[in-house]
Design a protein around this motif. Structure first.
Motif, PDB file in Angstrom:
ATOM      1  N   ASN A 184      50.613  30.968  33.312  1.00  0.00           N
ATOM      2  CA  ASN A 184      50.963  32.420  34.071  1.00  0.00           C
ATOM      3  C   ASN A 184      52.695  32.786  33.755  1.00  0.00           C
ATOM      4  O   ASN A 184      53.167  31.890  33.022  1.00  0.00           O
ATOM      5  CB  ASN A 184      50.397  32.424  35.132  1.00  0.00           C
ATOM      6  N   ILE A 188      54.824  38.665  35.412  1.00  0.00           N
ATOM      7  CA  ILE A 188      53.728  39.178  35.641  1.00  0.00           C
ATOM      8  C   ILE A 188      53.356  39.031  37.355  1.00  0.00           C
ATOM      9  O   ILE A 188      52.862  40.208  37.682  1.00  0.00           O
ATOM     10  CB  ILE A 188      52.428  38.531  35.048  1.00  0.00           C
ATOM     11  N   LEU A 240      42.339  41.000  39.565  1.00  0.00           N
ATOM     12  CA  LEU A 240      43.017  39.581  39.411  1.00  0.00           C
ATOM     13  C   LEU A 240      41.770  38.639  39.912  1.00  0.00           C
ATOM     14  O   LEU A 240      41.705  37.579  39.126  1.00  0.00           O
ATOM     15  CB  LEU A 240      44.168  39.367  40.093  1.00  0.00           C
ATOM     16  N   LYS A 250      42.181  38.511  28.962  1.00  0.00           N
ATOM     17  CA  LYS A 250      42.936  38.601  30.283  1.00  0.00           C
ATOM     18  C   LYS A 250      44.181  39.030  29.806  1.00  0.00           C
ATOM     19  O   LYS A 250      44.794  39.865  30.873  1.00  0.00           O
ATOM     20  CB  LYS A 250      43.203  36.995  30.651  1.00  0.00           C
ATOM     21  N   LEU A 254      45.659  42.367  32.022  1.00  0.00           N
ATOM     22  CA  LEU A 254      47.055  42.495  32.353  1.00  0.00           C
ATOM     23  C   LEU A 254      47.823  43.610  31.998  1.00  0.00           C
ATOM     24  O   LEU A 254      48.676  44.165  32.719  1.00  0.00           O
ATOM     25  CB  LEU A 254      47.862  41.117  32.235  1.00  0.00           C
ATOM     26  N   VAL A 268      53.975  39.674  30.227  1.00  0.00           N
ATOM     27  CA  VAL A 268      52.631  39.610  29.371  1.00  0.00           C
ATOM     28  C   VAL A 268      53.200  39.563  27.872  1.00  0.00           C
ATOM     29  O   VAL A 268      52.451  38.669  27.022  1.00  0.00           O
ATOM     30  CB  VAL A 268      51.818  41.118  29.222  1.00  0.00           C
ATOM     31  N   VAL A 292      45.522  34.177  35.595  1.00  0.00           N
ATOM     32  CA  VAL A 292      46.182  35.217  36.322  1.00  0.00           C
ATOM     33  C   VAL A 292      46.487  35.205  37.840  1.00  0.00           C
ATOM     34  O   VAL A 292      47.388  35.990  38.296  1.00  0.00           O
ATOM     35  CB  VAL A 292      45.462  36.618  36.118  1.00  0.00           C
ATOM     36  N   THR A 293      45.954  34.249  38.525  1.00  0.00           N
ATOM     37  CA  THR A 293      46.225  34.009  39.824  1.00  0.00           C
ATOM     38  C   THR A 293      47.198  32.967  39.949  1.00  0.00           C
ATOM     39  O   THR A 293      47.438  32.543  40.991  1.00  0.00           O
ATOM     40  CB  THR A 293      44.923  33.634  40.589  1.00  0.00           C
TER      41      THR A 293
END
Length: 456
Positions: A184, A188, A240, A250, A254, A268, A292-293
């Motif tokens: 990640n 972001i 998310l 994904k 985003l 991104v 994404v988390t």
């Protein structure tokens, strides 16, 4: 009756077999670090408190072990301060040092102190223990080793690409197939906080989000509400929690979510570069996935964030992690030095390899041959052969006492020593040694040169 000895919770003793297996992992990681051009350094086990405090966020600070000052440490606490019962204020007076929480912050301190001796970009690796006052559980200890590799002095994304390759190379060598390298970007997360209108609560937001795999979606939302994050903002991040699909899907999600945030769009773009490059080059055994988390909850990350998950079916937390930290050396007086690094969780990797039975049988091999002790003269004769064997790189030992034969043979059996040498009066007269295979029971009489060849 004397109290039975014990060790503190969250610490462990290691048997010879365990140490050998741990060293196998360390040596494998170290060899890969060297192949990738990293140089070794070491730093003290404890640092000045001011070096560590405030670098890991509020939760991290609580997990730092403080060291009491020498001598009468309470003499600096006046009655008024003592009466307040404020442990935070008192700690500042009675403790000036702390055990290191990780290797990254001490490394940043090292870079600043030694900046005139370092050639940038500086690629270092460090394998040393760290300490955290955490609640002990499976795979989580209060004393454990970290195996870190970092690069400072370059903001190039090729470094992130190389770290993905480094993870893959190490796990391929360990034959630990199917690990997942999660990726990640802190930009972001900052962008998300911006678009949901909670920029001032970025740390609270990321700390809560990082607990998704531990407390679930509802638990994360409850914690966010408790930190004052609005219901409207929580609804905006719902995509998310529902994000699925491959990296491309994904990234598309985003891009749409962060289209109004320049910071988020930059994050991104950085992820797209890493993913596309790795896709072109390929990995040996690891999987690369965008999560994404993923937040990792540490204040000093500013760009890419890494976390490595064990193979599916193994109940274990992350076995590695890291990220980019553009501002870390700035807090020690050396601004504008970008850095990025990763860490291998030695103890968790060990547990995973044990569970999957991945250690080679040869790893646990100890002495190859034991010489039986028949008395002083015989022991002198045997020791000459033991010395020659050791000089040839063969692990050999002489039983220290002229004990009963059964006891000495039992020692060899319990130690899994595959060969035993008997050298009594008859062998000494003939200049021979009787070599016994402990598995088959076969015996041969050999001179010293033949013995050396037989045991190689």
């Amino acid at each position: 009756m004397s109290k039975k000895p014990s060790i503190p919770k969250g610490t462990r003793d290691f048997s010879p077999q365990e140490v050998v297996k741990r060293n196998y992992i360390i040596d494998t990681i170290k060899a890969s670090f060297t192949r990738f051009g990293f140089q070794p350094i070491e730093t003290p086990s404890f640092e000045n408190s001011e070096t560590l405090m405030g670098k890991y966020g509020e939760e991290g600070d609580r997990l730092i072990f403080k060291i009491l000052n020498s001598g009468d440490f309470l003499s600096k606490v006046d009655d008024t301060l003592y009466a307040e019962k404020d442990s935070g204020k008192i700690t500042q007076r009675i403790s000036e040092k702390a055990l290191r929480y990780d290797l990254t912050v001490p490394f940043a301190r090292y870079v600043v102190q030694h900046q005139n001796e370092i050639t940038f970009p500086f690629k270092r690796y460090q394998i040393q223990p760290v300490w955290r006052a955490d609640r002990p559980q499976k795979g989580r200890f209060r004393e454990f080793y970290q195996c870190d590799a970092d690069v400072v002095g370059s903001d190039s994304l090729w470094q992130e690409v190389e770290f993905v390759q480094l993870y893959d190379a190490v796990f391929a060598k360990l034959k630990l197939d199917g690990v997942t390298i999660k990726l990640n970007n802190r930009k972001i997360l900052s962008g998300i906080a911006e678009v949901i209108g909670e920029t001032d609560k970025l740390i609270d937001f990321t700390v809560a989000l990082d607990k998704l795999d531990k407390i679930g979606e509802e638990g994360v939302k409850t914690e966010m509400r408790g930190k004052g994050i609005s219901e409207t903002a929580i609804q905006k991040v719902q995509p998310l929690f529902e994000a699925k699909g491959n990296a491309s899907e994904k990234l598309t999600l985003l891009s749409e979510l962060l289209k109004t945030s320049e910071t988020g769009k930059k994050g991104v773009s950085e992820l797209e570069f890493i993913v596309s490059t790795i896709s072109e080059i390929g990995l040996q055994t690891a999987n690369l996935e965008i999560d994404v988390t993923l937040a990792r909850g540490l204040n000093y990350y500013t760009g890419a964030i890494f976390e490595v998950a064990a193979p599916e079916g193994v109940n274990m937390g992350s076995i590695g992690g890291g990220g980019r930290y553009d501002d870390l050396t700035g807090i020690f007086g050396l601004p504008n030095v970008s850095g990025v690094g990763i860490s291998f969780g030695l103890d968790r990797i060990y547990l995973v390899m044990e569970e999957l039975n991945l250690f080679p049988e040869t790893v646990a091999e100890g002495s190859r041959v034991l010489f039986i002790n028949f008395g002083e003269a015989e022991a002198r004769y045997a020791l000459k052969a033991v010395t020659r064997l050791r000089q040839q790189g063969i692990s050999a030992e002489l039983y220290p006492d002229a004990a009963k034969m059964g006891k000495q043979m039992g020692y060899a059996d319990k130690r899994d020593i595959p060969f035993v040498v008997l050298a009594g009066e008859k062998e000494m007269e003939d200049g021979q040694y009787t070599l016994k295979n402990m598995k088959s029971g076969d015996q041969d009489q050999l001179n010293l040169d033949a013995l050396l060849n037989a045991l190689k």
